[in-house]
Design a protein around this motif. Structure first.
Motif, PDB file in Angstrom:
ATOM      1  N   TYR A  25      33.148  28.076  38.633  1.00  0.00           N
ATOM      2  CA  TYR A  25      33.237  29.533  38.460  1.00  0.00           C
ATOM      3  C   TYR A  25      34.717  29.883  38.443  1.00  0.00           C
ATOM      4  O   TYR A  25      35.399  29.840  39.471  1.00  0.00           O
ATOM      5  CB  TYR A  25      32.508  30.191  39.630  1.00  0.00           C
ATOM      6  N   LEU A  26      35.234  30.185  37.245  1.00  0.00           N
ATOM      7  CA  LEU A  26      36.670  30.434  37.096  1.00  0.00           C
ATOM      8  C   LEU A  26      36.904  31.924  36.913  1.00  0.00           C
ATOM      9  O   LEU A  26      36.558  32.499  35.875  1.00  0.00           O
ATOM     10  CB  LEU A  26      37.216  29.656  35.899  1.00  0.00           C
ATOM     11  N   ARG A  27      37.508  32.544  37.925  1.00  0.00           N
ATOM     12  CA  ARG A  27      37.746  33.989  37.879  1.00  0.00           C
ATOM     13  C   ARG A  27      38.986  34.279  37.034  1.00  0.00           C
ATOM     14  O   ARG A  27      39.984  33.564  37.113  1.00  0.00           O
ATOM     15  CB  ARG A  27      37.923  34.548  39.289  1.00  0.00           C
ATOM     16  N   ILE A  28      38.916  35.327  36.243  1.00  0.00           N
ATOM     17  CA  ILE A  28      40.030  35.667  35.346  1.00  0.00           C
ATOM     18  C   ILE A  28      40.471  37.113  35.587  1.00  0.00           C
ATOM     19  O   ILE A  28      39.798  38.053  35.154  1.00  0.00           O
ATOM     20  CB  ILE A  28      39.623  35.464  33.866  1.00  0.00           C
ATOM     21  N   PRO A  29      41.594  37.281  36.326  1.00  0.00           N
ATOM     22  CA  PRO A  29      42.083  38.644  36.569  1.00  0.00           C
ATOM     23  C   PRO A  29      42.574  39.288  35.270  1.00  0.00           C
ATOM     24  O   PRO A  29      42.924  38.578  34.317  1.00  0.00           O
ATOM     25  CB  PRO A  29      43.261  38.454  37.539  1.00  0.00           C
ATOM     26  N   ASN A  30      42.600  40.605  35.243  1.00  0.00           N
ATOM     27  CA  ASN A  30      43.095  41.380  34.079  1.00  0.00           C
ATOM     28  C   ASN A  30      42.376  41.049  32.781  1.00  0.00           C
ATOM     29  O   ASN A  30      42.967  41.059  31.710  1.00  0.00           O
ATOM     30  CB  ASN A  30      44.610  41.172  33.906  1.00  0.00           C
ATOM     31  N   ILE A  31      41.092  40.757  32.889  1.00  0.00           N
ATOM     32  CA  ILE A  31      40.290  40.458  31.688  1.00  0.00           C
ATOM     33  C   ILE A  31      40.086  41.747  30.883  1.00  0.00           C
ATOM     34  O   ILE A  31      39.815  41.722  29.695  1.00  0.00           O
ATOM     35  CB  ILE A  31      38.947  39.807  32.106  1.00  0.00           C
ATOM     36  N   LYS A  32      40.221  42.872  31.587  1.00  0.00           N
ATOM     37  CA  LYS A  32      40.236  44.150  30.869  1.00  0.00           C
ATOM     38  C   LYS A  32      41.184  45.105  31.588  1.00  0.00           C
ATOM     39  O   LYS A  32      41.546  44.867  32.750  1.00  0.00           O
ATOM     40  CB  LYS A  32      38.830  44.734  30.737  1.00  0.00           C
ATOM     41  N   ASN A  33      41.584  46.147  30.886  1.00  0.00           N
ATOM     42  CA  ASN A  33      42.454  47.150  31.512  1.00  0.00           C
ATOM     43  C   ASN A  33      41.615  48.115  32.335  1.00  0.00           C
ATOM     44  O   ASN A  33      40.453  48.375  31.986  1.00  0.00           O
ATOM     45  CB  ASN A  33      43.212  47.931  30.441  1.00  0.00           C
ATOM     46  N   ARG A  34      42.203  48.619  33.422  1.00  0.00           N
ATOM     47  CA  ARG A  34      41.505  49.596  34.255  1.00  0.00           C
ATOM     48  C   ARG A  34      41.065  50.800  33.408  1.00  0.00           C
ATOM     49  O   ARG A  34      41.800  51.232  32.514  1.00  0.00           O
ATOM     50  CB  ARG A  34      42.439  50.053  35.382  1.00  0.00           C
ATOM     51  N   GLY A  35      39.861  51.261  33.654  1.00  0.00           N
ATOM     52  CA  GLY A  35      39.355  52.423  32.917  1.00  0.00           C
ATOM     53  C   GLY A  35      38.466  52.041  31.737  1.00  0.00           C
ATOM     54  O   GLY A  35      37.761  52.884  31.204  1.00  0.00           O
ATOM     55  N   GLY A  36      38.500  50.768  31.355  1.00  0.00           N
ATOM     56  CA  GLY A  36      37.685  50.324  30.205  1.00  0.00           C
ATOM     57  C   GLY A  36      36.192  50.395  30.526  1.00  0.00           C
ATOM     58  O   GLY A  36      35.762  49.868  31.547  1.00  0.00           O
TER      59      GLY A  36
END
Ligand code: PML
Length: 241
Positions: A200-211
């Motif tokens: 399970y590989l977590r990926i920060p900033n996969i989307k911008n806040r508010g998306g």
């Protein structure tokens, strides 16, 4: 639990949650799920449906996937990381492109999309509903151990636990080669890629806040019995132990 809001005769997904619990925990969970639905960052629902079903089949036991958080600074970087990993395990460029089309659409699905790894064809019978991963839970002793492990990584939250339990159930389905998830919660910007081999590989900033976009994709092998995959995800009770 499934919460939605209808505007202009269109039902918009707000929140969903699933779990396997002891009978004694039912009231507590109804309250928790209702509060989650009523206070969701995606908006106020005008319909909350909570279904409680007795599980008659003995749950299968599954191991929990190992967790790691990758370094990633932006949605573009996330897309590159994910595309590269998927291509390394034999997912075609077309399938990756189709997956990102679903994941970045603001027309979010209630459940997951099933995408064939070579042709990129979407196989979920209902494209709006998708496939809901259901009948999944974690044994008390395993949850304690998991909480300890996640606390050391500073990520011991319900969101991480629920996603990890779901990914662990899905990874146990031999027809599924990988999963990619972007939360449809506008405040939650970490997603993941998961499989039996990758963990399970977590990926920060996969989307911008508010998306407002997000979703879940399961890449499946060509030529498999899709009904069996859906049956595993939606119907087979699995407890991580
Ligand atoms: C969700 O919103 O349900 C998906 C959350 C995915 C990422 C969880 C994590 O931080 O590992």
């Amino acid at each position: 639990m499934r919460a939605s809001r209808t505007t202009n005769r269109r039902e918009h997904h707000i929140s969903g949650a699933e779990g396997i619990y002891e009978k004694s925990a039912i009231s507590k969970m109804i309250k928790a799920y209702t509060e989650r639905a009523l206070n969701h960052p995606r908006g106020k629902p005008d319909k909350i449906v909570i279904t409680i079903e007795e599980i008659k089949q003995k749950p299968k036991k599954a191991g929990i996937l190992p967790v790691k958080t990758l370094k990633c600074g932006s949605p573009d970087e996330a897309k590159n990381i994910i595309s590269q990993m998927l291509e390394n395990i034999g997912v075609s460029k077309k399938a990756v492109k189709n997956a990102f089309k679903v994941l970045t659409s603001t027309n979010t699905m209630r459940g997951a999309s099933l995408i064939l790894k070579e042709t990129g064809t979407r196989m979920e019978p209902d494209k709006k509903r998708g496939v809901r991963v259901s009948r999944l839970g974690i044994e008390k002793s395993a949850e304690k151990k998991l909480s300890k492990r996640l606390s050391k990584m500073n990520i011991n939250t319900g969101t991480v636990k629920e996603a990890l339990i779901l990914a662990s159930k899905a990874a146990g389905c031999p027809e599924i080669i990988a999963e990619v998830c972007i939360s449809d919660d506008p405040d939650y910007t970490t997603g993941y890629i998961a499989s039996e081999k990758l963990g399970y590989l977590r990926i920060p900033n996969i989307k911008n806040r508010g998306g407002m976009h997000g979703g879940r994709i399961f890449f499946v092998k060509e030529g498999v019995n899709i009904k069996r995959v859906i049956d595993h995800l939606e119907k087979k009770p699995v407890m991580t132990a």
